[in-house]
Structures are given as structure tokens and as C-alpha cells.
Write a protein that holds these residues in place. Structure first.
Motif, short mmCIF file in Angstrom:
data_model
loop_
_atom_site.label_atom_id
_atom_site.label_comp_id
_atom_site.label_asym_id
_atom_site.label_seq_id
_atom_site.Cartn_x
_atom_site.Cartn_y
_atom_site.Cartn_z
N LYS A 78 -9.98 9.80 -2.56
CA LYS A 78 -9.12 11.70 -2.45
C LYS A 78 -9.05 11.85 -4.01
O LYS A 78 -8.36 11.22 -4.81
CB LYS A 78 -8.10 11.72 -2.06
CG LYS A 78 -7.10 13.03 -1.81
CD LYS A 78 -6.17 13.21 -1.25
CE LYS A 78 -6.25 14.09 -1.38
NZ LYS A 78 -4.19 14.65 -0.83
N TYR A 110 1.18 6.09 -7.00
CA TYR A 110 0.00 7.04 -7.26
C TYR A 110 0.09 8.39 -7.71
O TYR A 110 -0.18 9.12 -8.60
CB TYR A 110 -1.47 7.15 -6.30
CG TYR A 110 -2.40 7.76 -6.82
CD1 TYR A 110 -3.41 7.29 -8.21
CD2 TYR A 110 -2.56 8.66 -6.09
CE1 TYR A 110 -4.03 8.48 -8.05
CE2 TYR A 110 -3.67 9.81 -5.98
CZ TYR A 110 -4.46 9.59 -7.27
OH TYR A 110 -5.95 10.47 -7.22
N SER A 111 0.82 8.82 -6.75
CA SER A 111 1.40 10.58 -6.19
C SER A 111 2.01 10.64 -7.12
O SER A 111 2.51 12.09 -8.57
CB SER A 111 1.90 10.29 -4.74
OG SER A 111 1.19 10.35 -4.02
N SER A 153 -8.75 8.54 -6.22
CA SER A 153 -7.82 7.30 -5.96
C SER A 153 -8.53 6.11 -4.68
O SER A 153 -9.22 6.67 -4.71
CB SER A 153 -6.83 8.15 -4.77
OG SER A 153 -7.51 8.60 -3.31
N THR A 154 -7.79 6.47 -4.36
CA THR A 154 -8.29 4.18 -3.96
C THR A 154 -9.03 4.62 -2.55
O THR A 154 -9.54 4.74 -1.61
CB THR A 154 -7.19 3.20 -3.60
OG1 THR A 154 -6.29 3.37 -2.75
CG2 THR A 154 -6.52 2.45 -5.01
N THR A 155 -8.87 6.02 -1.98
CA THR A 155 -8.80 6.21 -0.82
C THR A 155 -9.85 7.19 -1.01
O THR A 155 -10.60 8.31 -0.07
CB THR A 155 -7.23 7.19 0.05
OG1 THR A 155 -6.74 8.25 -1.11
CG2 THR A 155 -6.91 5.75 0.38
N ARG A 190 2.64 1.67 -3.66
CA ARG A 190 1.29 1.99 -4.18
C ARG A 190 1.09 3.19 -4.34
O ARG A 190 0.66 3.76 -5.32
CB ARG A 190 -0.11 1.23 -3.60
CG ARG A 190 -1.68 1.07 -5.01
CD ARG A 190 -1.88 0.25 -4.81
NE ARG A 190 -3.14 0.27 -3.01
CZ ARG A 190 -3.09 -0.42 -2.43
NH1 ARG A 190 -1.99 -1.59 -3.51
NH2 ARG A 190 -3.36 -0.43 -1.63
N GLN A 191 0.77 4.07 -3.13
CA GLN A 191 0.43 5.57 -2.65
C GLN A 191 1.13 6.63 -3.74
O GLN A 191 1.15 7.43 -4.08
CB GLN A 191 0.41 5.90 -1.20
CG GLN A 191 -0.28 7.09 -0.88
CD GLN A 191 -1.25 7.40 -1.01
OE1 GLN A 191 -2.14 7.09 -1.81
NE2 GLN A 191 -1.80 9.07 -1.92
N SER A 227 0.71 -0.58 0.03
CA SER A 227 0.00 -0.51 0.33
C SER A 227 0.71 1.24 0.45
O SER A 227 0.11 2.24 -0.69
CB SER A 227 -0.82 0.21 1.34
OG SER A 227 0.12 0.27 2.04
N THR A 228 2.25 1.06 0.83
CA THR A 228 2.67 2.55 0.84
C THR A 228 3.42 2.59 -0.54
O THR A 228 3.56 3.60 -1.13
CB THR A 228 3.75 1.85 1.68
OG1 THR A 228 3.76 2.15 2.98
CG2 THR A 228 4.25 3.77 1.89
#
Length: 228
Positions: free
Chosen positions: A53, A21-22, A49-51, A17-18, A14-15
Motif C-alpha cells: 500500500k 505502522y498506521s 507498507s509490507t502489503t 505490526r500493522q 502481523s496485527t
């Protein structure tokens, strides 16, 4: 040596991936800006995003609404049709609820014909009316009780004012006072009730001597009290 080819698949960490993404979001926004400046293109980007946002880019020469309208005209696709149909369906349901409530109100007030109601519906209507009557009656008793308590408090205030007048003239207790409250036609009760309802009232007190030999002289003193 050149960079190795990266396999395009979901990044499990997940880290990582984030972070990816950024970086790539910034890259694609940079490309969109370059297309706008170099090619005079109208570009719109919307990313979630997946969260959850939200991020977007729109060319400075246009707006999202203008691009959506242009897209609808070009593709002949109505983006809002399903939303409009949903609004129409909700409006229809609200109208049905409103008609049902209006009919129920007319039945409770006796304006609606009850001949078409079944025995079960009549029993339910009767129960609803009894419940409504109970609520109204309880509220009425509460208001009466509150007004009664207010009247008692202000009536005690009137009695205290009377006692103060007696002390002022007699210089002692009520039993040893030289003056008593004379009978008069002033509506003290009505005035007190007006006070309990929040209004102002004007009350007259007539004092006469309590000495038996002096009562026939007719000497008395009148005083007016005004309460807010």
C-alpha cells in the motif's frame, strides 16, 4: 514513572505490526507537516507498507517532480538513466524484429534475393508459403460457399415470386395455370448473383398464355420486379 524504552526490532505479530505502522505513519506525516509550516521546508515522503500500500506526503508549495529534479541537480545522480538505457535496449530489439519481419515479407513476395539462403532456410520458406496458400485457399472456398448459399436462398425467393405471379393471373397451381414464364433475354442469373453479393437487382418477367391456340397471338404481359 516514565515510559519504558522500546526495543527497535521487527514486530513478529502481523496485527500489532500493522497497528504500529498506521500510528507511526500518521506521526511522521504530522512531523513532515510541522516542518513545512514551521520551517518553510520542502518535504517529500514516500512510504510503501509490507502489503504494497502506497502513501505519500508532499509540501503544498512544491511537487514530487520538482523535488526529484532538484535532488538530481544537487546530488548529480540521474534517476532515469537506467530506465532510459532499458528503453533504448527495447527499442533496438523492436527494430531488429521489424527488419526481420520486413525481410521475410520480401522473401515471400519474391522481392528479396534468395541466393544466400541455405537449403534448410529454403525448405522452411517453402513450407511457410504452402501453409499461407492453404489458409488463403480455405478462406476462398468458405467465401464461395457462403455466396453460393446466399444465391440459392435468393433464387428460391425469385422462384416463389414467380409462382405468386402465376397464381395471380391463373388462379391455380402452376400446372393448371393459364400463363407461363416466357423466354426472354434478361440476365436472371447475373441479377441473382448480384443479389447474393449484397447488391440490388432489377428483373423482368414476361408472362404468356399457356393455351396452345392462343400462344400465336403474341399476347403477353410484362412485369418488373426490383429486389434489394
Amino acid at each position: 514513572m516514565g515510559r519504558g524504552k522500546i526495543e527497535i526490532k521487527r514486530i513478529e505479530n502481523s496485527t500489532n505490526r500493522q497497528v504500529t505502522y498506521s500510528k507511526r505513519r500518521a506521526g511522521i506525516f504530522k512531523k513532515a507537516l510541522e516542518l513545512t509550516v514551521l520551517c518553510d521546508a520542502q518535504v517529500s515522503l514516500i512510504i510503501f507498507s509490507t502489503t504494497g500500500k502506497f502513501a505519500e506526503y508532499i509540501s503544498p508549495t512544491t511537487s514530487q517532480k520538482k523535488l526529484f529534479d532538484r535532488y538530481q541537480q544537487t546530488s548529480e545522480i540521474d534517476l532515469w538513466e537506467s530506465h532510459y538505457e532499458q528503453l533504448q535496449e527495447n527499442l533496438k530489439k523492436q527494430k531488429e524484429i521489424n527488419m526481420k519481419l520486413c525481410k521475410e515479407i520480401r522473401m515471400r513476395t519474391g522481392e528479396e534475393d534468395l541466393s544466400e539462403l541455405s537449403i534448410e532456410e529454403l525448405c522452411n520458406l517453402e513450407q511457410n508459403l504452402e501453409n499461407s496458400t492453404k489458409i488463403v485457399r480455405e478462406r476462398k472456398y468458405h467465401v464461395l460457399s457462403t455466396q453460393s448459399d446466399t444465391y440459392k436462398k435468393k433464387n428460391r425467393s425469385l422462384e416463389e415470386s414467380y409462382k405468386q405471379l402465376i397464381r395471380a393471373f391463373g388462379g391455380g397451381d402452376d400446372e393448371n395455370s393459364q400463363f407461363v414464364l416466357a423466354d426472354n433475354e434478361t440476365d436472371v442469373y447475373g441479377s441473382s448473383m448480384r443479389l447474393s453479393n449484397g447488391g440490388s437487382s432489377h428483373i423482368s418477367f414476361h408472362l404468356q398464355t399457356s393455351h396452345p391456340n392462343l400462344q400465336n397471338s403474341g399476347e403477353h404481359y410484362s412485369y418488373n420486379l426490383h429486389f434489394e
